[in-house]
Design a protein around this motif. Structure first.
Motif, PDB file in Angstrom:
ATOM      1  N   THR A 368      -2.960  -6.294  12.016  1.00 42.69           N
ATOM      2  CA  THR A 368      -2.203  -7.195  11.734  1.00 42.69           C
ATOM      3  C   THR A 368      -2.310  -7.918  10.457  1.00 42.69           C
ATOM      4  O   THR A 368      -1.539  -8.685  10.075  1.00 42.69           O
ATOM      5  CB  THR A 368      -2.342  -8.492  12.719  1.00 42.69           C
ATOM      6  OG1 THR A 368      -3.598  -9.063  12.813  1.00 42.69           O
ATOM      7  CG2 THR A 368      -2.159  -7.956  14.168  1.00 42.69           C
ATOM      8  N   GLN A 369      -3.584  -7.778   9.867  1.00 43.40           N
ATOM      9  CA  GLN A 369      -3.777  -8.338   8.527  1.00 43.40           C
ATOM     10  C   GLN A 369      -3.381  -7.444   7.329  1.00 43.40           C
ATOM     11  O   GLN A 369      -3.433  -7.665   6.055  1.00 43.40           O
ATOM     12  CB  GLN A 369      -5.149  -8.757   8.189  1.00 43.40           C
ATOM     13  CG  GLN A 369      -5.423  -9.665   9.548  1.00 43.40           C
ATOM     14  CD  GLN A 369      -7.125  -9.881   9.640  1.00 43.40           C
ATOM     15  OE1 GLN A 369      -7.649  -9.847   8.676  1.00 43.40           O
ATOM     16  NE2 GLN A 369      -7.341  -9.808  10.906  1.00 43.40           N
ATOM     17  N   MET A 370      -2.803  -6.300   7.472  1.00 41.86           N
ATOM     18  CA  MET A 370      -2.370  -5.135   6.567  1.00 41.86           C
ATOM     19  C   MET A 370      -1.084  -5.640   5.733  1.00 41.86           C
ATOM     20  O   MET A 370      -0.253  -6.328   6.489  1.00 41.86           O
ATOM     21  CB  MET A 370      -2.317  -4.043   7.018  1.00 41.86           C
ATOM     22  CG  MET A 370      -3.566  -3.330   7.527  1.00 41.86           C
ATOM     23  SD  MET A 370      -4.634  -2.885   6.382  1.00 41.86           S
ATOM     24  CE  MET A 370      -3.667  -1.380   5.408  1.00 41.86           C
ATOM     25  N   PRO A 371      -1.153  -5.360   4.480  1.00 42.76           N
ATOM     26  CA  PRO A 371       0.322  -5.714   3.698  1.00 42.76           C
ATOM     27  C   PRO A 371       1.469  -5.002   4.360  1.00 42.76           C
ATOM     28  O   PRO A 371       1.154  -3.899   4.980  1.00 42.76           O
ATOM     29  CB  PRO A 371       0.018  -5.326   2.495  1.00 42.76           C
ATOM     30  CG  PRO A 371      -1.302  -4.919   2.418  1.00 42.76           C
ATOM     31  CD  PRO A 371      -2.037  -4.892   3.597  1.00 42.76           C
ATOM     32  N   SER A 372       2.701  -5.285   4.468  1.00 44.81           N
ATOM     33  CA  SER A 372       3.668  -4.733   4.942  1.00 44.81           C
ATOM     34  C   SER A 372       3.947  -3.466   4.210  1.00 44.81           C
ATOM     35  O   SER A 372       3.999  -3.338   3.220  1.00 44.81           O
ATOM     36  CB  SER A 372       5.106  -5.826   4.621  1.00 44.81           C
ATOM     37  OG  SER A 372       6.180  -5.152   4.991  1.00 44.81           O
ATOM     38  N   GLY A 373       4.229  -2.515   5.005  1.00 45.05           N
ATOM     39  CA  GLY A 373       4.697  -1.149   4.614  1.00 45.05           C
ATOM     40  C   GLY A 373       3.353  -0.206   4.430  1.00 45.05           C
ATOM     41  O   GLY A 373       3.498   0.901   3.847  1.00 45.05           O
ATOM     42  N   THR A 374       2.383  -0.820   5.016  1.00 45.13           N
ATOM     43  CA  THR A 374       1.503   0.179   5.155  1.00 45.13           C
ATOM     44  C   THR A 374       0.518   0.244   6.318  1.00 45.13           C
ATOM     45  O   THR A 374       0.797  -0.844   7.258  1.00 45.13           O
ATOM     46  CB  THR A 374       0.280  -0.059   3.828  1.00 45.13           C
ATOM     47  OG1 THR A 374      -0.902   0.819   3.729  1.00 45.13           O
ATOM     48  CG2 THR A 374      -0.508  -1.446   4.101  1.00 45.13           C
ATOM     49  N   GLN A 375      -0.409   1.145   6.560  1.00 45.62           N
ATOM     50  CA  GLN A 375      -1.230   1.015   7.871  1.00 45.62           C
ATOM     51  C   GLN A 375      -2.588   1.402   7.499  1.00 45.62           C
ATOM     52  O   GLN A 375      -2.887   2.196   6.587  1.00 45.62           O
ATOM     53  CB  GLN A 375      -0.527   1.990   8.689  1.00 45.62           C
ATOM     54  CG  GLN A 375      -0.658   3.427   8.460  1.00 45.62           C
ATOM     55  CD  GLN A 375       0.348   4.165   9.510  1.00 45.62           C
ATOM     56  OE1 GLN A 375       0.657   3.782  10.614  1.00 45.62           O
ATOM     57  NE2 GLN A 375       0.442   5.566   9.548  1.00 45.62           N
ATOM     58  N   ILE A 376      -3.690   1.208   8.374  1.00 47.93           N
ATOM     59  CA  ILE A 376      -4.786   1.620   8.122  1.00 47.93           C
ATOM     60  C   ILE A 376      -4.937   3.104   8.432  1.00 47.93           C
ATOM     61  O   ILE A 376      -5.623   3.784   7.611  1.00 47.93           O
ATOM     62  CB  ILE A 376      -5.979   0.955   9.387  1.00 47.93           C
ATOM     63  CG1 ILE A 376      -5.641  -0.550   9.291  1.00 47.93           C
ATOM     64  CG2 ILE A 376      -7.303   1.475   9.063  1.00 47.93           C
ATOM     65  CD1 ILE A 376      -6.770  -1.422  10.249  1.00 47.93           C
ATOM     66  N   SER A 377      -4.243   3.672   9.608  1.00 45.29           N
ATOM     67  CA  SER A 377      -4.288   5.072   9.886  1.00 45.29           C
ATOM     68  C   SER A 377      -3.297   5.222  10.923  1.00 45.29           C
ATOM     69  O   SER A 377      -2.882   4.420  11.493  1.00 45.29           O
ATOM     70  CB  SER A 377      -5.778   5.536  10.388  1.00 45.29           C
ATOM     71  OG  SER A 377      -5.721   6.901  10.760  1.00 45.29           O
ATOM     72  N   ASP A 378      -2.944   6.431  10.890  1.00 41.18           N
ATOM     73  CA  ASP A 378      -1.971   6.717  11.904  1.00 41.18           C
ATOM     74  C   ASP A 378      -2.934   7.465  13.308  1.00 41.18           C
ATOM     75  O   ASP A 378      -2.038   7.837  14.151  1.00 41.18           O
ATOM     76  CB  ASP A 378      -0.969   7.910  11.847  1.00 41.18           C
ATOM     77  CG  ASP A 378      -1.777   9.151  10.999  1.00 41.18           C
ATOM     78  OD1 ASP A 378      -2.963   9.232  11.040  1.00 41.18           O
ATOM     79  OD2 ASP A 378      -0.887  10.093  10.730  1.00 41.18           O
ATOM     80  N   HIS A 379      -4.096   7.430  13.298  1.00 46.17           N
ATOM     81  CA  HIS A 379      -4.906   7.545  14.555  1.00 46.17           C
ATOM     82  C   HIS A 379      -5.702   6.350  14.642  1.00 46.17           C
ATOM     83  O   HIS A 379      -6.260   5.394  13.644  1.00 46.17           O
ATOM     84  CB  HIS A 379      -5.807   8.721  14.259  1.00 46.17           C
ATOM     85  CG  HIS A 379      -5.191   9.985  14.236  1.00 46.17           C
ATOM     86  ND1 HIS A 379      -5.412  10.779  14.984  1.00 46.17           N
ATOM     87  CD2 HIS A 379      -4.081  10.481  13.201  1.00 46.17           C
ATOM     88  CE1 HIS A 379      -4.520  12.120  14.626  1.00 46.17           C
ATOM     89  NE2 HIS A 379      -3.795  11.701  13.683  1.00 46.17           N
TER      90      HIS A 379
END
Length: 390
Positions: A368-379
């Motif tokens: 929830t604290q990641m910038p918009s448009g990115t993710q930590i991982s897809d797993h």
């Protein structure tokens, strides 16, 4: 030490974010077909990975899609996981790992556990010798050498300028990313962790689009869809032989010990049309190949998430265009283990009921604290608590 926690996590193209953050590549530049992230996104992902691992707090961590080559991976661990140590093969060339591509398999450990247990990686040559011995026929052993084996699968041929499906042919195959085996001496007992990342589910083709109102029968009868399914089935056949090779290693270990203590963990790619391919072509799934035959119960591998509720037993979301409407939540990341680690038999370690989990809460909270448009991982990470036998 009274036990340990082991975690497996596919961190999704770690090299791209580390290289941008390190100034090796420019943000927004191209690498193969991938666009490099911005500095902001790269830094956010690396920090989030550090925070997730810190909160999970594993003693033994398997990282999938990690950085190629020990030198760069050592840099990453020193900068972002300072409380851990990378398990390497020592002063050898990168070729000794037998991993191709930019997504490597690495174990990192807490230093105290690593030193107390004499942690090291099994020589790949030993693996290949063991799996070759499973083939009892002399001619088969001659053909299964240097980590290669034969796969019989439909050929893709060109007729009148169009690709179509031809007769089955034999082709050599091997691990694109060879399994890495971490070996520990747990107070006199040998314990092995087989880290796997089976070949990518992507087959270099886009799923053919359905026409408006097109029925399943009409869609699956189309030549372009049949060609796609043939390629998907071929990829799954290759993946199946990779899983079978892992099973061959395990079976060979059972020829050496009554109850070897072995974990298998990592990302078992299934591919597009997973259920469709299994239902109409192969009639099995990849984890079934790894687990073995329940009729040979002592050699059967138990699953860490067996007693988890169904709604929590998934690690990735994959929208399968071949079967729209199928729930996207799938379990690609696994930890399985031999009966020697079950509480029903004697051994140095015990795995109690409800000891495995997917780390949903930690992953989602930090996401929830990641910038918009990115993710930590897809797993999502999957973990298992292992206790010392009493």
């Amino acid at each position: 030490m009274s036990g340990f926690k082991v975690t497996s996590w596919n961190v999704e193209w770690l090299i791209d974010h580390f290289d941008v953050a390190s100034g090796v590549v420019q943000p927004g530049s191209k690498r193969s077909r991938r666009t490099m992230p911005s500095q902001e996104h790269a830094a956010a992902k690396l920090d989030a990975i550090r925070r997730v691992i810190s909160e999970i707090d594993p003693d033994i961590l398997l990282l999938i899609e990690a950085i190629p080559g020990p030198d760069r991976m050592l840099e990453f661990v020193a900068q972002h996981l300072p409380d851990y140590r990378l398990v390497t093969r020592g002063n050898v060339s990168d070729a000794a790992y037998h991993i191709q591509g930019e997504q490597w398999i690495w174990f990192v450990m807490k230093p105290a556990v690593m030193e107390a247990c004499g942690a090291h990686l099994l020589d790949v040559g030993t693996w290949q010798a063991y799996t070759r011995e499973i083939y009892t026929a002399t001619e088969a052993r001659k053909e299964h050498k240097d980590g290669q084996w034969w796969v019989s699968a439909p050929s893709i041929i060109t007729v009148d300028g169009k690709k179509t499906i031809g007769a089955p042919v034999l082709k050599p195959h091997s691990h694109y990313r060879h399994p890495q085996v971490l070996v520990l001496d747990w107070k006199g007992a040998r314990v092995e962790f087989v880290g796997v990342h089976l070949k990518s589910k992507h087959i270099g083709m886009s799923v053919p689009r359905r026409k408006a109102g097109e029925s399943d029968k009409a869609y699956y009868s189309r030549a372009d869809v049949r060609l796609f399914l043939a390629n998907a089935a071929i990829a799954r056949m290759k993946l199946t032989t990779e899983a079978t090779d892992v099973r061959h290693y395990i079976d060979r270990r059972f020829e050496q010990e009554v109850l070897p203590a072995i974990f298998v963990l990592g990302d078992v790619n299934d591919g597009p049309g997973k259920e469709l391919v299994e239902r109409e072509h192969l009639l099995h799934d990849l984890i079934g190949n790894l687990q073995g035959d329940v009729f040979f119960a002592r050699r059967f591998l138990n699953h860490a998430l067996f007693d988890n509720p169904q709604h929590l037993r998934w690690t990735s979301r994959f929208e399968d265009e071949l079967e729209p409407g199928k729930p996207p939540e799938i379990l690609l990341d696994h930890i399985v283990f031999t009966e020697a680690l079950s509480r029903r038999v004697d051994g140095a370690l015990r795995i109690q009921p409800h000891a495995g989990l997917v780390e949903h809460e930690i992953f989602e909270r930090i996401s929830t604290q990641m910038p918009s448009g990115t993710q930590i991982s897809d797993h999502r990470p999957v973990s298992l608590y292992v206790n010392e036998a009493v």
